[in-house]
Motif scaffolding. Structure first.
Motif, mmCIF file in Angstrom:
data_model
loop_
_atom_site.group_PDB
_atom_site.id
_atom_site.type_symbol
_atom_site.label_atom_id
_atom_site.label_comp_id
_atom_site.label_asym_id
_atom_site.label_seq_id
_atom_site.Cartn_x
_atom_site.Cartn_y
_atom_site.Cartn_z
ATOM 1 N N SER A 102 38.519 50.276 38.215
ATOM 2 C CA SER A 102 38.847 49.062 37.674
ATOM 3 C C SER A 102 39.389 48.132 39.061
ATOM 4 C CB SER A 102 39.983 49.085 36.863
ATOM 5 O OG SER A 102 39.800 49.722 35.614
ATOM 6 N N CYS A 103 38.500 48.146 39.940
ATOM 7 C CA CYS A 103 38.416 47.249 41.126
ATOM 8 C C CYS A 103 37.761 45.739 41.022
ATOM 9 C CB CYS A 103 38.061 48.104 42.558
ATOM 10 S SG CYS A 103 39.061 49.394 42.947
ATOM 11 N N TYR A 104 38.004 45.003 40.227
ATOM 12 C CA TYR A 104 37.530 43.799 40.041
ATOM 13 C C TYR A 104 38.765 42.646 40.312
ATOM 14 C CZ TYR A 104 39.137 44.362 35.207
ATOM 15 O OH TYR A 104 39.962 44.878 34.018
ATOM 16 N N GLY A 105 37.901 41.418 40.442
ATOM 17 C CA GLY A 105 38.816 40.426 40.885
ATOM 18 C C GLY A 105 39.221 39.516 39.523
ATOM 19 N N LEU B 71 41.413 35.832 42.945
ATOM 20 C CA LEU B 71 42.234 36.955 43.679
ATOM 21 C C LEU B 71 41.356 38.175 43.573
ATOM 22 C CD1 LEU B 71 45.755 36.677 41.820
ATOM 23 C CD2 LEU B 71 45.106 35.748 44.118
ATOM 24 N N GLU B 72 41.251 39.192 44.580
ATOM 25 C CA GLU B 72 40.348 40.016 44.727
ATOM 26 C C GLU B 72 41.352 41.159 44.899
ATOM 27 O OE1 GLU B 72 37.358 40.852 44.547
ATOM 28 O OE2 GLU B 72 36.537 38.883 44.338
ATOM 29 N N GLN B 73 41.274 42.500 44.955
ATOM 30 C CA GLN B 73 42.361 43.466 44.847
ATOM 31 C C GLN B 73 43.395 43.340 46.051
ATOM 32 O OE1 GLN B 73 42.478 46.328 42.509
ATOM 33 N NE2 GLN B 73 41.374 44.671 41.252
ATOM 34 N N HIS C 264 52.932 25.213 29.102
ATOM 35 C CA HIS C 264 51.784 25.437 30.073
ATOM 36 C C HIS C 264 51.136 26.590 29.874
ATOM 37 C CE1 HIS C 264 53.116 21.510 31.875
ATOM 38 N NE2 HIS C 264 54.434 22.138 31.708
ATOM 39 N N VAL C 265 49.981 26.783 30.015
ATOM 40 C CA VAL C 265 49.128 27.868 29.858
ATOM 41 C C VAL C 265 48.665 28.492 31.184
ATOM 42 C CG1 VAL C 265 47.034 29.160 28.563
ATOM 43 C CG2 VAL C 265 48.339 27.226 27.481
ATOM 44 N N LEU C 266 49.071 29.938 31.620
ATOM 45 C CA LEU C 266 48.623 30.478 32.811
ATOM 46 C C LEU C 266 47.312 31.250 32.196
ATOM 47 C CD1 LEU C 266 49.125 30.601 35.752
ATOM 48 C CD2 LEU C 266 50.577 32.488 35.437
ATOM 49 N N THR C 267 46.211 31.326 32.624
ATOM 50 C CA THR C 267 45.026 32.087 32.276
ATOM 51 C C THR C 267 44.600 33.213 33.312
ATOM 52 O OG1 THR C 267 44.801 30.581 30.701
ATOM 53 C CG2 THR C 267 42.966 32.300 31.052
ATOM 54 N N MET C 268 44.373 34.420 33.121
ATOM 55 C CA MET C 268 43.925 35.023 34.184
ATOM 56 C C MET C 268 42.415 35.715 33.568
ATOM 57 S SD MET C 268 47.508 36.603 35.152
ATOM 58 C CE MET C 268 47.923 35.669 33.652
#
Length: 167
Positions: A52-55, A68-70, A86-90
């Protein structure tokens, strides 16, 4: 007859202008009630060694903040409207993994939100987060601690059953 039409047209224009001025006055009155606060966010992406090495791309209220990268950390500040959520989305880079959406409310001027996230096979996991205002910590939570407690509890219960079975 032409004079009558001109008079009606001028009256109609005056009515339109009057309503426009009234609506602008209402908008300005509403704007006076809105206050801005400044908050700081620090988000780190836990470094996965093998799987699971994805940004992840981070958005605040729909505006892209950073990718963000790993192992990366991003710290940013934002002026936000007071008394609003406020909405923080990843948004993960991996296809098929849903966005992690986090609604944050009741932020105050000087709020600092520190979060550590981790990418997993099928989700973006919040490992822990801390919220403080002007240096005073309001909360510090590891949201996924319940799973860890359940695993440890299962191990202890199994150990007790084995111990009782031996006696």
């Amino acid at each position: 007859m032409k004079s009558f039409k001109k008079i009606i047209a001028v009256l109609f224009c005056i009515i339109l202008v009057t309503f426009q001025i009234a609506s602008i006055a209402e908008v300005k009155a509403e704007d006076e009630d809105v206050h801005a606060i400044y908050g700081t966010f620090s988000i780190s992406l836990h470094h996965n060694i093998a799987l699971s090495c994805y940004g992840v791309t981070v958005y605040l209220d729909g505006i892209e903040v950073a990718h963000l990268e790993q192992g990366d950390i991003v710290t940013f500040g934002a002026y936000m409207a007071d008394n609003q959520s406020h909405v923080l989305t990843m948004d993960p880079d991996k296809y098929g993994v849903p966005d992690r959406t986090w609604t944050i409310s009741n932020l105050e001027h000087g709020s600092v939100l520190t979060a550590e996230i981790q990418t997993k096979r099928n989700q973006v996991k919040v490992r822990r987060y801390d919220l403080s205002v002007n240096g005073t910590e309001l909360c510090s939570v590891s949201p996924d601690i319940e799973k860890q407690v359940r695993v440890v509890g299962t191990i202890i219960a199994t150990g007790l059953k084995i111990y009782k079975g031996m006696n």
